[in-house]
Write an enzyme that holds these catalytic residues in place. Sequence first.
Site, PDB file in Angstrom:
ATOM      1  CG  ASP A   1     -46.424 -15.454  -3.093  1.00  0.00           C
ATOM      2  OD1 ASP A   1     -47.456 -16.010  -3.520  1.00  0.00           O
ATOM      3  OD2 ASP A   1     -46.262 -14.221  -3.123  1.00  0.00           O
ATOM      4  CD1 TRP A   2     -43.599 -20.441  -5.923  1.00  0.00           C
ATOM      5  CD2 TRP A   2     -43.964 -22.640  -5.819  1.00  0.00           C
ATOM      6  NE1 TRP A   2     -42.385 -21.051  -5.795  1.00  0.00           N
ATOM      7  CE2 TRP A   2     -42.569 -22.403  -5.730  1.00  0.00           C
ATOM      8  CE3 TRP A   2     -44.439 -23.949  -5.780  1.00  0.00           C
ATOM      9  CZ2 TRP A   2     -41.642 -23.439  -5.596  1.00  0.00           C
ATOM     10  CZ3 TRP A   2     -43.519 -24.984  -5.656  1.00  0.00           C
ATOM     11  CH2 TRP A   2     -42.132 -24.734  -5.567  1.00  0.00           C
ATOM     12  CD  GLU A   3     -49.960 -15.087  -5.140  1.00  0.00           C
ATOM     13  OE1 GLU A   3     -51.064 -14.593  -5.436  1.00  0.00           O
ATOM     14  OE2 GLU A   3     -49.054 -14.450  -4.559  1.00  0.00           O
ATOM     15  CE1 TYR A   4     -47.175 -15.403 -13.160  1.00  0.00           C
ATOM     16  CE2 TYR A   4     -45.757 -16.102 -11.340  1.00  0.00           C
ATOM     17  CZ  TYR A   4     -46.133 -15.149 -12.274  1.00  0.00           C
ATOM     18  OH  TYR A   4     -45.477 -13.946 -12.317  1.00  0.00           O
TER      19      TYR A   4
ATOM     20  CE  LYS B   1     -53.990 -18.762 -10.277  1.00  0.00           C
ATOM     21  NZ  LYS B   1     -54.237 -17.312 -10.385  1.00  0.00           N
TER      22      LYS B   1
END
EC number: 3.2.1.35
Length: 481
Positions: free
Chosen positions: A145-148, A160
Site C-alpha cells: 500500500d504505497w499511495e503518496y 501529489k
Amino acid sequence: MKVLSEGQLKLCVVQPVHLTSWLLIFFILKSISCLKPARLPIYQRKPFIAAWNAPTDQCLIKYNLRLNLKMFPVIGSPLAKARGQNVTIFYVNRLGYYPWYTSQGVPINGGLPQNISLQVHLEKADQDINYYIPAEDFSGLAVIDWEYWRPQWARNWNSKDVYRQKSRKLISDMGKNVSATDIEYLAKVTFEESAKAFMKETIKLGIKSRPKGLWGYYLYPDCHNYNVYAPNYSGSCPEDEVLRNNELSWLWNSSAALYPSIGVWKSLGDSENILRFSKFRVHESMRISTMTSHDYALPVFVYTRLGYRDEPLFFLSKQDLVSTIGESAALGAAGIVIWGDMNLTASKANCTKVKQFVSSDLGSYIANVTRAAEVCSLHLCRNNGRCIRKMWNAPSYLHLNPASYHIEASEDGEFTVKGKASDTDLAVMADTFSCHCYQGYEGADCREIKTADGCSGVSPSPGSLMTLCLLLLASYRSIQL
C-alpha cells in the site's frame, strides 16, 4: 473457435478487406474466443471468498468482545505488530525505504525515488518481508500500500504534484543553462524510470522471497471515475485513464494479483451512482487481469469497507452491499477484502456495532454470495471454474433463491445455509452466467482437460457480437490508414 457467419461479418465490415486484414481479424477472434484461464483459487477451490483485513482482534484484547469471523477464510490485521498472517499489508514504513514527502514538504527517505538507493531499499525490504511473512510457503494475500506518488508523471496531480515540482528542481539544480522544456522532459523521464524500477523490483523481490504469495499493489488498477457527483454520471473510466492503465503493462506483468478499491460515500447511499462507480472499477480490473504476459488471468481481490468513506462508522446498506460485494462476485473477481482501521475499535460501542453488523446484514450477505458462487461453479463449471456474467453490464447477481435456500444465523454470529438449487434456479444461472475455467480446464462447462495448444476460458456469448464487430471494424480502419 467460434467463427462469425458471412451475414454477421457483413454487419461488421462493409468494405473489401485485404488478406492482411483477414489475418489480423483471425487473431483478434482467436484471442477473444480463447481468453486466459483463471488462476486456481487460493482456498479450497472456492470461486469467491471474503477476506478480513481489520484490527478487530483489539475488540477482544481491550473489551473482551469476540467477533465470529468464520465466514472469512483469510484474516489479517493491518496493525504494525501483526506478523505471520494470511493477509499482509505493507504500508510505507513496513517495506524497505519508501521515499515520500509529508504534507509539510519534509522528505522521508529522500522524498523522490530518484534520491534513494534501490539496492539499499531492497536489502531492507528483504528483512521486512522475512519479519512480517516468516513462513516461506506463505500463500496468502501480500498487499503493498504505497499511495503518496504514482509511477506515471501525468497522474501526480493535486497534492501529489510535489513530486513533479521536486523532480524539476532536481534537474534545474544540476545546471544553469537547461531550458524549461528540457527540465520538464528530464524531470519526467528520471522520475518515471526511478518510480518504475522502485515498484517493479520491490514486487519482484516479494515474489522471489514468497513465490506462492499473491503479491500486488493496493489501488492498482485505478479507474479514476471519482466524479460521482457530476450530472449524468455514467461511472465509466475516462478514456485517458484507460490508456494510462494500458501503459502500466510492466506493473501488471510483475504482479501476482490485482487489488482495486471500491470505497463508497454515504452521501450517495443506495444510489445508482454507487453501483456505476463500483461496476466500472471492477470491470476495468478484470480487463487488466487478462492483459499480462502470464498464461492465466490475474486474480482480482476487491478492497471494500464496512462503512462509507465520509461516515466510516455508518455501515453499508443492504443495497450498497449488493452494489459492491455483489458486483465484484458477478463480474468474476476472486474475492473481496474488507478493510478497516483503528476507528472500528476505538471504543466498546464501536466494537459492538461492528459485531452486530458482521453477525447480521454483512454476514448474511457474504454467506449468500459465496454459497451462490459455489453452487454456480459446481453445476455450470463442474467446480473447475467460476461463474461470470455473460453480459458484464447486466443486472444479474450470484444470489441464492430465497424460495430454495434459507440462511440461519446462530446466537454467536455463525451462518448456516440450508437448501438446494431447483432446476429453475440452475436454468436462470445458465442463462445469465458463463464459466471462466481455471488453469488446466476448458470447454463451456470446464469439463475438458486443457490441451497444450488449446484454448480455455470464456466462450463469447451472442451478446458479444457488437464488441467483435467494433474490434473488427477498428482493425480494418487501422490497416487502411
